[in-house]
Design an enzyme around this catalytic site. Sequence first.
Site, short mmCIF file in Angstrom:
data_model
loop_
_atom_site.label_atom_id
_atom_site.label_comp_id
_atom_site.label_asym_id
_atom_site.label_seq_id
_atom_site.Cartn_x
_atom_site.Cartn_y
_atom_site.Cartn_z
CG ASP A 72 -2.21 0.86 0.87
OD1 ASP A 72 -2.15 1.65 -0.09
OD2 ASP A 72 -3.23 0.75 1.58
C1 BGC Z 1 -4.95 3.25 -0.16
C2 BGC Z 1 -5.04 2.21 -1.24
C3 BGC Z 1 -4.89 2.86 -2.59
C4 BGC Z 1 -3.57 3.57 -2.63
C5 BGC Z 1 -3.25 4.22 -3.96
C6 BGC Z 1 -3.73 4.12 -0.32
O1 BGC Z 1 -3.75 5.20 0.55
O2 BGC Z 1 -4.98 2.62 1.09
O3 BGC Z 1 -6.25 1.51 -1.13
O4 BGC Z 1 -5.01 1.94 -3.60
O5 BGC Z 1 -3.57 4.58 -1.63
O6 BGC Z 1 -3.99 5.33 -4.18
#
Ligand code: BGC
Length: 760
Positions: free
Chosen positions: A298
């Site tokens: 993540d």
């Molecule tokens: C989120 C993810 C997301 C990623 C990219 C993160 O803050 O938890 O679910 O895909 O950002 O935007």
Amino acid sequence: MKSNTTIALFILGIIHVSIIGCQSDLKMTPNEHNNAVETKLDSLLALMTLEEKVGQMNQYNGFWEVTGPAPKDGAAAKKYEHLRKGLVGSMLNVKGVKNVVEVQKIAVEETRLGIPLIIGFDVIHGYKTMSPIPLAESASWDLEAMKKSAAVAADEAAASGINWTFAPMVDISRDARWGRVMEGAGEDPFLGAKIAEARIRGFQGEDLSTNSTIAACAKHFAAYGFAQAGRDYNTVDIGTSTLFNQVFPPFKAASKAKVKTFMNAFNILNGIPATGNSFLQRDILKGEWGFEGFVISDWGSLKEMIPHGYAKDLTQVAEIAVNAGSDMDMESYAYVEELVKLVNDGVVKESLVDDAVKRILKVKFELGLFDDPYKYCSIEREKTIGRPELQEAVLDVAKKSIVLLKNENQLLPLKKNGLTIGLIGSLAGDKDSPLGSWRAAAESNSAVSVLEGLQKYSGNTIHYDKGVDVLTQNPGFLMEAEVSYDKSGFKSAIATAKKSDVVIMVLGEHGFQSGEGRSRTQIGLPGVQQELLEEIYKVNKNLILILNNGRPLAIPWAAENIPSIVEAWHLGTQSGNAIAEVLYGDYNPSGKLTMSFPRSVGQVPIMYNRYNTGRPINAEANVFWSHYSDELNEPLFPFGHGLSYSTFKYENLIVNSNSKNEITVSVDITNTSKIEGKEVVQVYIHDLVASVARPIKELKGFELIKLKAGETKTVSFVLSKEELGFYNNIGKWVVESGDFKIFVGGSSETRLETHFTYTN
Ligand code: BGC
């Protein structure tokens, strides 16, 4: 540069020709085909330097105005240099054909090997034409509709140059305080698993190599939805039973459905960050489940292992993460900065890097990017984004997502003529909020408002009076929402209500009050909306409450007093049209809740599949039983609840076991009303005595049926051994002989039950 480009194209050409050659060899068995692909990937790997391999494991966020000048200094210049040297395998948040072509050209034409980038984006519930938020869609219990919705999103995103979505989020969530419940499919692992599969099939289609399908990503592995106290990014500490029986099933289903990628999670799980958790990623995901795709971290979750107190610096972060099976680093710079040295120093085995890189290359290959890196990049096709058939598709799923929570005195559906309607609440006129959180490339204010939807039915007179704002201003995706306490509009709204035959109030949360980073401790109607609701009710009791929200809300007063309540979530671009069709009965609602609605935040987390406890009832007529002194135990609206303008009768529940030791269940359902309607028939079991205590109800089957007025259908389910088993406390799957109760009905609180004995 010129000669580099020539060499790169030459090498890439050889790879293309040979890989495509093996792809199109129709005489190969699937196994032979896989082996051939493996061989080709190995030969590509053999051409790569260690730096280039690590580069494939590095993902950057779009970091400069790609059609503008190249960045000259600072962090952007460094990233740009990395991109040109082949040290970037993927980018996220670059969108639009022109932009994607620009970055892809650098990867393909300027790097030594010309390996294309994979372009990722959060296409969560639509790209530009928005579907309902995922929690809303899950309330349709309509797997085909959800699959279609994901396919629409994939089609639009792909037309904009995107090849990979960070969806679906398959985290089970039982805590309405957590803002990200809007992104998932609710509290149930059985339903969650089916929905995960449907969405993945929608995004990825039958053939990932076509230019209208994109790779999906099951996230967040694992247990992110169990953040303590519903506070985003918070600690998760749960037992084996919850992990295996509640958290894992949708992820396992995703792996089985051949999702191409997994995303790990920000949280620690029982003390170990998910990102550095080799039990999760190596033992379970890549080991037991045989997942063949790759794991993306993540955002910055690798480097967050430092504040978690699990790694001392970025070097250790990289070591832990790669050992644990995190294949691609989103925005931590840990791999690109540290991994080459770690391998050269013999701290990390190069074979682990090779494994990660092969997984990444394989997905690029399956997407057809080696065949044509620009296959998603047609300016002509980009113009088809938002076309009418897509609007039709999102309208369809929006209607199916609406849940009729209450409808006393048949206040709904509304007559189409002769009524004076007072429409109150700023959300009624809002064209932005229905787009919800995570709205990808949607244009601000592009949704059909409730006001616009209702105005199409011109036989009634509508007086719109906003009465109350939810927020002081639209905060956008990044900022905290500020709730409005302004009551200056009350007077006029009350006057509007007085002169109306019927009042429709659209209240709830703004689209940016749920989603990532949007946890709340109060889950009633924000601001002074509750107060206005009570004031309006005093002057007009013909009141219909339309809820807009991204999480279950605690609305006990409304549930007791307001005759009709319609749960309309954040329904996306076609929101107002969908709501109007339901209010006027052009669409007979059939949605059912997939998260229990609590009476008060104090009941949270709350779910239907709870355990009995040793003191479930007030047997001694004293205080010593499992209860609250100030509130009931039961939810306000249970999981599986949802009404229709039709009414249904369930009878003749019969259970039998067949020769294969399967349990067959059948029930008769009659539409006892005068109009055709749909019903979600739900089957629950309770394993009465087991080696590990089982929940009082567990969903084990459902079917969405349509019944004409007066029609009766017999619906049958077959429960195999699989449906009767569970994971014990050492994570072992067991199916035990014993007595079971079985319940069938239109909600988890159904009382129609019988029982059976299962013998292994
Ligand atoms: C989120 C993810 C997301 C990623 C990219 C993160 O803050 O938890 O679910 O895909 O950002 O935007």
